[in-house]
Design a protein around this motif. Sequence first.
Motif, PDB file in Angstrom:
ATOM      1  N   THR A 177      -0.300  13.805   0.962  1.00 29.47           N
ATOM      2  CA  THR A 177       0.357  14.387  -0.213  1.00 29.47           C
ATOM      3  C   THR A 177       0.482  13.350  -1.326  1.00 29.47           C
ATOM      4  O   THR A 177       0.376  13.688  -2.515  1.00 29.47           O
ATOM      5  CB  THR A 177       1.741  14.945   0.157  1.00 29.47           C
ATOM      6  N   ARG A 197       6.218  11.486   1.108  1.00 33.07           N
ATOM      7  CA  ARG A 197       6.200  10.339   2.007  1.00 33.07           C
ATOM      8  C   ARG A 197       4.918  10.258   2.825  1.00 33.07           C
ATOM      9  O   ARG A 197       4.534   9.179   3.259  1.00 33.07           O
ATOM     10  CB  ARG A 197       7.410  10.386   2.939  1.00 33.07           C
ATOM     11  N   ASP A 198       4.270  11.401   3.058  1.00 34.14           N
ATOM     12  CA  ASP A 198       3.048  11.359   3.857  1.00 34.14           C
ATOM     13  C   ASP A 198       1.862  10.994   2.957  1.00 34.14           C
ATOM     14  O   ASP A 198       1.813  11.323   1.770  1.00 34.14           O
ATOM     15  CB  ASP A 198       2.801  12.701   4.539  1.00 34.14           C
TER      16      ASP A 198
END
Length: 376
Positions: A86, A82-83
């Motif tokens: 990443t 989700r980030d």
Amino acid sequence: MSPDETLAESPARQAVGAARRLVVKVGSSSLTTTEGGLDHDRLAVLVDALAARVAAGSQLVLVSSGAIAAGIAPLGLRSRPRDLATQQAAASVGQQALAHAYAASFARYRFTVGQVLLTADDVVRRSHYRNARRTLNRLLTLGAVAVVNENDTVATSEIRFGDNDRLAALVAHLVDADALVLLSDVDALYDGDPRDGDASVVREVADAADLEGVSAGDTGASGLGTGGMASKVGAASVACSAGVPVLLTSAAQASSALGRADVGTAFASTGPQLSARRFWLAHAAGAQGLLRLDEGAVTAVVQRRRSLLTAGITGVEGSFEGGDVVELADPAGSVVARGVVAYDAAELPELIGRSSHELPPEQRREVIHADDLVPL
């Protein structure tokens, strides 16, 4: 007459079947496993169908999702990240795997693959838009299959397309495609959630009226992609409004979709083929501000296709410079047009509402020239 024969006579389906230059979009869920990583067997089946269409004489642009999903398993991740950092890391691994898989699979048919990675900046900026258009056209004329993906390794939330359905619609016009095919994990558009059991298939969409009462979800079902049915309907609307018919179906039916085109949902083109510049203005360029118009100016701009003058402007919003794209809103606040403004935002407040003969000679020019305006 059988249902298949009736579908085959649809003008939109005939256009898809006869398209010499075709854009096909495939979603992440159709190429990857639920654990992440590429499903090479499913990718090979898709390439079989695509290669058959190319062998029949069509030029092909494949807009492929799957880079982030393809990087999940190799990096040891448990689910789609989700980030942003990443996601970008997964994309850097997955794009390599995806490009290699397509090149190897199309090589079975001796077709060359060219990869083109785009960010929203590449279509928002006019110069980048022209460069992308030139590169894709050249790839196709040289006989290559062009594989396009959003450049997730550098894209941020500010410059993302949002989903590859919209990217596919923009690319379809970018390359002057004759048709667009959207492939996902759903076989057609339904008037409700097909998982409920009582939803009906919408086979033909001739105009916006055929979508009344249709409820499309916002997200994909697999959790690996970012676009749901709503994004596909939106992308189809963009393409059709610019003269490009669309066929929406599942990747499992790719062979039929690229053959008789007698599956899924067909969207008829609803507008004339726009010039590259007008399409860019309407759908690709990012608006930097908004001008509020009175009724007379709305009529002049939208119905009479006239230039926008200072007298018809009632308000200015945003920070923009001359040469930027701005939106035009009617008195109710609805955006009715877009255009390239000739003034900076700081110049306009003291000019709005004034007739040209009231202005100094150096300011007696159109705020937006008719050639730089696109009604929506």
